[in-house]
Design a protein around this motif. Structure first.
Motif, mmCIF file in Angstrom:
data_model
loop_
_atom_site.group_PDB
_atom_site.id
_atom_site.type_symbol
_atom_site.label_atom_id
_atom_site.label_comp_id
_atom_site.label_asym_id
_atom_site.label_seq_id
_atom_site.Cartn_x
_atom_site.Cartn_y
_atom_site.Cartn_z
ATOM 1 N N THR A 267 -4.076 19.029 7.538
ATOM 2 C CA THR A 267 -3.519 17.756 7.104
ATOM 3 C C THR A 267 -3.785 16.706 8.168
ATOM 4 N N ALA A 268 -4.313 15.584 7.759
ATOM 5 C CA ALA A 268 -4.529 14.454 8.665
ATOM 6 C C ALA A 268 -3.310 13.547 8.599
ATOM 7 N N ARG A 269 -2.922 13.008 9.745
ATOM 8 C CA ARG A 269 -1.835 12.026 9.801
ATOM 9 C C ARG A 269 -2.465 10.663 10.032
ATOM 10 N N HIS A 270 -2.016 9.705 9.218
ATOM 11 C CA HIS A 270 -2.538 8.339 9.243
ATOM 12 C C HIS A 270 -1.423 7.369 9.584
ATOM 13 N N VAL A 271 -1.796 6.275 10.214
ATOM 14 C CA VAL A 271 -0.918 5.121 10.284
ATOM 15 C C VAL A 271 -1.780 3.902 9.938
ATOM 16 N N MET A 272 -1.411 3.240 8.842
ATOM 17 C CA MET A 272 -2.085 2.017 8.414
ATOM 18 C C MET A 272 -1.265 0.852 8.952
ATOM 19 N N VAL A 273 -1.935 -0.066 9.663
ATOM 20 C CA VAL A 273 -1.235 -1.149 10.337
ATOM 21 C C VAL A 273 -1.882 -2.478 9.958
ATOM 22 N N ALA A 274 -1.055 -3.458 9.604
ATOM 23 C CA ALA A 274 -1.556 -4.805 9.314
ATOM 24 C C ALA A 274 -2.113 -5.417 10.595
ATOM 25 N N ALA A 275 -3.201 -6.164 10.474
ATOM 26 C CA ALA A 275 -3.821 -6.781 11.646
ATOM 27 C C ALA A 275 -2.973 -7.904 12.229
ATOM 28 N N ASP A 276 -2.104 -8.498 11.417
ATOM 29 C CA ASP A 276 -1.222 -9.546 11.940
ATOM 30 C C ASP A 276 0.234 -9.174 11.689
ATOM 31 N N ALA A 277 1.112 -9.778 12.460
ATOM 32 C CA ALA A 277 2.533 -9.418 12.396
ATOM 33 C C ALA A 277 3.177 -9.802 11.068
ATOM 34 N N ALA B 103 0.822 -1.208 0.000
ATOM 35 C CA ALA B 103 0.000 0.000 0.000
ATOM 36 C C ALA B 103 0.860 1.265 0.000
ATOM 37 N N VAL B 104 2.082 1.162 0.487
ATOM 38 C CA VAL B 104 2.949 2.337 0.599
ATOM 39 C C VAL B 104 3.139 3.026 -0.748
ATOM 40 N N GLU B 105 3.151 2.279 -1.827
ATOM 41 C CA GLU B 105 3.371 2.844 -3.164
ATOM 42 C C GLU B 105 2.250 3.791 -3.589
ATOM 43 N N GLY B 106 1.032 3.536 -3.149
ATOM 44 C CA GLY B 106 -0.098 4.354 -3.566
ATOM 45 C C GLY B 106 -0.449 5.473 -2.598
ATOM 46 N N LEU B 107 0.319 5.634 -1.537
ATOM 47 C CA LEU B 107 -0.045 6.602 -0.503
ATOM 48 C C LEU B 107 0.697 7.923 -0.586
ATOM 49 N N GLN C 236 7.423 3.571 5.602
ATOM 50 C CA GLN C 236 7.205 2.268 6.226
ATOM 51 C C GLN C 236 7.646 2.334 7.672
ATOM 52 N N GLN C 237 6.966 1.599 8.496
ATOM 53 C CA GLN C 237 7.128 1.673 9.934
ATOM 54 C C GLN C 237 6.743 0.317 10.519
ATOM 55 N N THR C 238 6.964 0.141 11.801
ATOM 56 C CA THR C 238 6.470 -1.014 12.538
ATOM 57 C C THR C 238 5.721 -0.494 13.750
ATOM 58 N N HIS D 144 3.960 -5.065 14.002
ATOM 59 C CA HIS D 144 3.196 -5.263 12.771
ATOM 60 C C HIS D 144 3.682 -4.286 11.706
ATOM 61 N N PRO D 145 3.702 -4.707 10.429
ATOM 62 C CA PRO D 145 4.036 -3.765 9.359
ATOM 63 C C PRO D 145 3.045 -2.600 9.342
ATOM 64 N N ALA D 146 3.568 -1.410 9.090
ATOM 65 C CA ALA D 146 2.725 -0.212 9.106
ATOM 66 C C ALA D 146 3.278 0.811 8.125
ATOM 67 N N VAL D 147 2.427 1.771 7.787
ATOM 68 C CA VAL D 147 2.804 2.886 6.925
ATOM 69 C C VAL D 147 2.258 4.156 7.559
ATOM 70 N N LEU D 148 3.130 5.135 7.750
ATOM 71 C CA LEU D 148 2.753 6.443 8.267
ATOM 72 C C LEU D 148 2.669 7.388 7.068
ATOM 73 N N TYR D 149 1.554 8.126 6.940
ATOM 74 C CA TYR D 149 1.392 9.019 5.788
ATOM 75 C C TYR D 149 0.457 10.176 6.113
ATOM 76 N N SER D 150 0.442 11.166 5.248
ATOM 77 C CA SER D 150 -0.412 12.353 5.403
ATOM 78 C C SER D 150 -1.449 12.382 4.288
ATOM 79 N N TYR D 151 -2.562 13.060 4.580
ATOM 80 C CA TYR D 151 -3.589 13.256 3.572
ATOM 81 C C TYR D 151 -4.326 14.552 3.909
ATOM 82 N N PRO D 152 -4.629 15.390 2.915
ATOM 83 C CA PRO D 152 -5.307 16.657 3.210
ATOM 84 C C PRO D 152 -6.769 16.434 3.591
ATOM 85 N N THR D 153 -7.290 17.334 4.398
ATOM 86 C CA THR D 153 -8.703 17.300 4.746
ATOM 87 C C THR D 153 -9.416 18.429 4.003
ATOM 88 N N ILE D 154 -10.721 18.413 4.047
ATOM 89 C CA ILE D 154 -11.546 19.453 3.434
ATOM 90 C C ILE D 154 -12.281 20.178 4.557
#
Length: 185
Positions: free
Chosen positions: A133-143, A89-93, A99-101, A105-115
């Motif tokens: 700007t919203a800050r997101h962290v997407m985290v896999a449910a399993d390690a 998912a990191v490629e499309g964000l 990339q983070q842990t 668990h594998p995770a991705v920290l990223y930003s996205y604008p709000t309206i």
């Protein structure tokens, strides 16, 4: 807080499904303001819901989310059952994705604008424009992070300034282990 599922075999939720109500119960915790660094605040409202996303190919995936709003911050946690590994998912964000842990668990920290949407009840008009700007962290449910379920924890500030990444990660580390479908690392 009803989830938008009809219960038929065609619309069966994944076994590990975390409903919007369960995500809301996990997120709307007494220490949430302290985790955000604003311990004197109290939640203004909390909501949760779920739905199906249907792609053009006809494939359906379940999704759910919960949101808690405070005076200075809004926090959201969502669950996706799209089988997309977090590390892919990191490629499309976007360029802010890192990339983070998180809790092993594998995770991705990223930003996205709000309206920003403004309601003027005096003249009955509304206006919209760029928000913060919203800050997101997407985290896999399993390690292992091999796809299946992922959780996205989001924080944005009501004053439009950039949220604190440490606060975002504190929220993720406390909330995610309490949601259905989370697998201890």
């Amino acid at each position: 807080m009803a989830d938008g599922f009809d219960g038929s075999k065609k619309e069966m939720k994944p076994a590990e499904y975390a409903s919007g109500a369960k995500l809301c119960a996990a997120l709307n915790r007494p220490d949430l303001p302290a985790l955000l660094g604003t311990p004197a605040e109290q939640p203004l409202n909390a909501t949760g819901n779920g739905w199906w996303i249907t792609f053009g190919s006809g494939v359906k995936i379940a999704a759910s989310e919960a949101k808690v709003q405070l005076k200075t911050h809004t926090v959201q946690v969502s669950a996706s059952y799209d089988d997309l590994p977090v590390d892919q998912a990191v490629e499309g964000l976007g360029v802010t994705a890192q990339q983070q842990t998180v809790l092993g668990h594998p995770a991705v920290l990223y930003s996205y604008p709000t309206i920003a949407i403004t309601f003027n009840f005096g003249n009955g008009k509304t206006d919209s424009g760029p928000g913060g700007t919203a800050r997101h962290v997407m985290v896999a449910a399993d390690a292992k992070g091999g796809g299946g379920t992922s959780f996205d924890v989001v924080v944005w500030r009501e004053d439009g300034t950039l949220p604190d990444d440490m606060a975002l990660l504190r929220v993720a580390e406390q909330v995610l282990p309490t949601v259905p479908g989370w697998s201890a690392g």
